[in-house]
Design an enzyme around this catalytic site. Structure first.
Site, short mmCIF file in Angstrom:
data_model
loop_
_atom_site.label_atom_id
_atom_site.label_comp_id
_atom_site.label_asym_id
_atom_site.label_seq_id
_atom_site.Cartn_x
_atom_site.Cartn_y
_atom_site.Cartn_z
N GLU A 56 -0.34 -2.34 -7.49
CA GLU A 56 -1.81 -2.45 -7.88
C GLU A 56 -1.82 -2.43 -9.07
O GLU A 56 -2.96 -3.20 -9.74
CB GLU A 56 -2.47 -1.18 -7.11
CG GLU A 56 -4.02 -1.36 -6.50
CD GLU A 56 -4.75 -0.03 -6.33
OE1 GLU A 56 -4.29 1.19 -6.77
OE2 GLU A 56 -5.62 -0.16 -5.44
N HIS B 267 19.86 -0.39 9.90
CA HIS B 267 20.09 -0.97 11.04
C HIS B 267 18.74 -1.74 11.30
O HIS B 267 18.52 -2.11 12.77
CB HIS B 267 20.25 0.32 12.12
CG HIS B 267 21.54 1.01 11.80
ND1 HIS B 267 22.37 0.82 12.65
CD2 HIS B 267 21.84 1.66 10.84
CE1 HIS B 267 23.37 1.67 12.16
NE2 HIS B 267 23.11 2.21 10.95
N LYS C 20 -13.83 -4.94 0.44
CA LYS C 20 -14.86 -4.14 0.72
C LYS C 20 -16.11 -4.91 0.72
O LYS C 20 -16.98 -4.62 1.49
CB LYS C 20 -14.96 -3.06 -0.58
CG LYS C 20 -13.79 -2.09 -0.71
CD LYS C 20 -13.96 -1.26 -1.83
CE LYS C 20 -12.92 -0.47 -2.12
NZ LYS C 20 -12.88 0.32 -3.37
#
Ligand code: PA5
Length: 424
Positions: free
Chosen positions: A278, A299, A414
């Site tokens: 961010e 793995h 948003k």
């Protein structure tokens, strides 16, 4: 307290060649003259934090501790990740703590919400809702539902003892609601952004309720502040790391993978991803932060790291002395052929896996490794580490002319979501 080692990274430039630039940016950070300078409250927080409020956190935590079989921490992003990373790093994933913590308000998932509400029905609960803006939808939605559930269970009056609000000192609907309901409130400072806020009541309140020694967290923070308050690239490990990241990207590595060998550090990876992602991912620039926990991910992602496209470098965060260790037992039959490890400590085995993997990735795979060594996984080290990463992040961002303290990109989803939800 923190060691930084770039000797496994094959850096194509000298870290110390960046001294002049680092000196300029160090001054910019400490004199608060760079972009985003109104969000530099974390820089001197170890000295300037509100001591009365800190005492209040200790007192409130002490009062509510016994009321909380479950502590619900309701928040998202910077109001969530730090507290979770701290609790898991310091206490482990299956501690003997009598309070269990559940993080909520970071998803709209109906399954998650319903299951948590069902789970807490017969448990005694304390709720800490955390939101700087006081308007974040994921958090507000969960908080309304939890508040109603708690009021139904305990009544409005008792909820005053069970609901704790951490938010802005004056602004936002959460602050207004807290005042109206007479909840205990803690303040998120104006000049500290979400992803730098774990060292404020945002992280300290949940940590204290969970029984973590927050005095030690602040001690670590202060020592780190003192140790890293110099511009010398010879000494300042945070700046060495910050500069090394840039050197890696100059060499074409656009992905950084934070690797830990401790499952209780996995959330440190999540917190770190937010901090760097961010802060740095703007204007078409930045390194993509990703994370892995070894051996688990050896793995799975291990294949890509070893043999895949050479886009990434690893940053290993190792713990010198983990809080617990034990000896591997011998077995008379040795049917599983594991007796060659009898008498060895599990941490020694883990460290051998680390050394073998480092060589495999670096030498055979040609993947660069930066190594950050933490002394242990204590509260003190957590506080110390936070400041290390904050400083490294600010340095790295300013080196590519990025404001490390805003996040304009997260507003786009948003806007679209509000349109679809019919919010005015
Ligand atoms: O780092 C940030 O600023 C964000 O991740 C915020 O912490 C997150 O969006 C939550 O915001 P708020 O605390 O206002 O609810």
């Amino acid at each position: 307290m923190i060691k930084f080692d770039a000797s496994h990274a094959n850096l194509l430039e000298n870290i110390e060649d960046y001294q002049q630039e680092v000196t300029r940016i160090h001054k910019m950070i400490h004199e608060k003259t760079g972009e985003g300078n109104d969000f530099l409250g974390w820089v001197d927080w170890a000295i300037n934090y509100d001591k009365d409020e800190f005492e209040k956190i200790l007192k409130v935590a002490d009062n509510v501790k016994d009321k909380a079989e479950v502590l619900l921490v309701c928040g998202i992003g910077g109001s969530y990740l730090g507290a979770r990373a701290a609790v898991e790093m310091i206490q482990g994933l299956y501690s003997k703590n009598k309070t269990e913590v559940i993080f909520i308000g970071n998803t709209f998932s109906s399954i998650y919400m319903k299951q948590v509400l069902d789970y807490i029905k017969d448990k005694s609960v304390v709720l800490n809702v955390i939101s700087k803006s006081g308007t974040t939808t994921e958090t507000a939605l969960a908080f309304r539902m939890l508040k109603q559930a708690l009021e139904e269970k305990y009544g409005k009056e008792d909820c005053k003892e069970r609901i704790i609000v951490t938010t802005d000192k004056a602004r936002g609907s959460l602050k207004a609601l807290a005042d109206k309901e007479d909840y205990e409130t803690f303040v998120i400072p104006d000049d500290i952004g979400g992803r730098y806020s774990v060292i404020t009541p945002v992280g300290l309140v949940p940590m204290a309720i969970m029984g973590i020694d927050i005095v030690d967290v602040m001690k670590g923070l202060k020592d780190s502040y003192n140790d890293l308050n110099n511009d010398s690239l010879k000494d300042n490990v945070a700046y060495q790391y910050g500069v090394s990241r840039r050197i890696m990207q100059n060499a074409g590595k656009d992905v950084e993978m934070l690797v830990t060998y401790e499952p209780n550090m996995t959330m440190i990876g999540e917190w770190w991803k937010q901090l760097f992602g961010e802060s740095e991912g703007k204007d078409g620039k930045g390194i993509l932060p990703t994370s892995a926990t070894f051996s688990t991910d050896l793995h799975s992602l291990g294949q890509f790291i070893q043999d895949g496209k050479k886009v990434l470098f690893e940053t290993l965060v190792t713990v010198k002395t983990p809080m617990l260790d034990m000896e591997f037992p011998s077995d008379d039959d040795d049917a599983d052929g594991m007796n060659y490890l009898s008498g060895k400590s599990l941490d020694w085995v883990n460290k051998m896996a680390y050394e073998g993997t480092l060589e495999a990735h670096e030498v055979t795979g040609g993947v660069s490794n930066l190594i950050i060594t933490l002394e242990d996984n204590s509260a003190y080290t957590f506080g110390y580490m936070c400041y290390f990463f904050f400083k490294a992040c600010a340095m790295s961002c300013y080196m590519i002319d990025i404001n490390p303290f805003n996040q304009p990109g997260v507003e786009v989803y948003k806007k679209n979501m509000f349109k679809l939800l019919g919010k005015n």
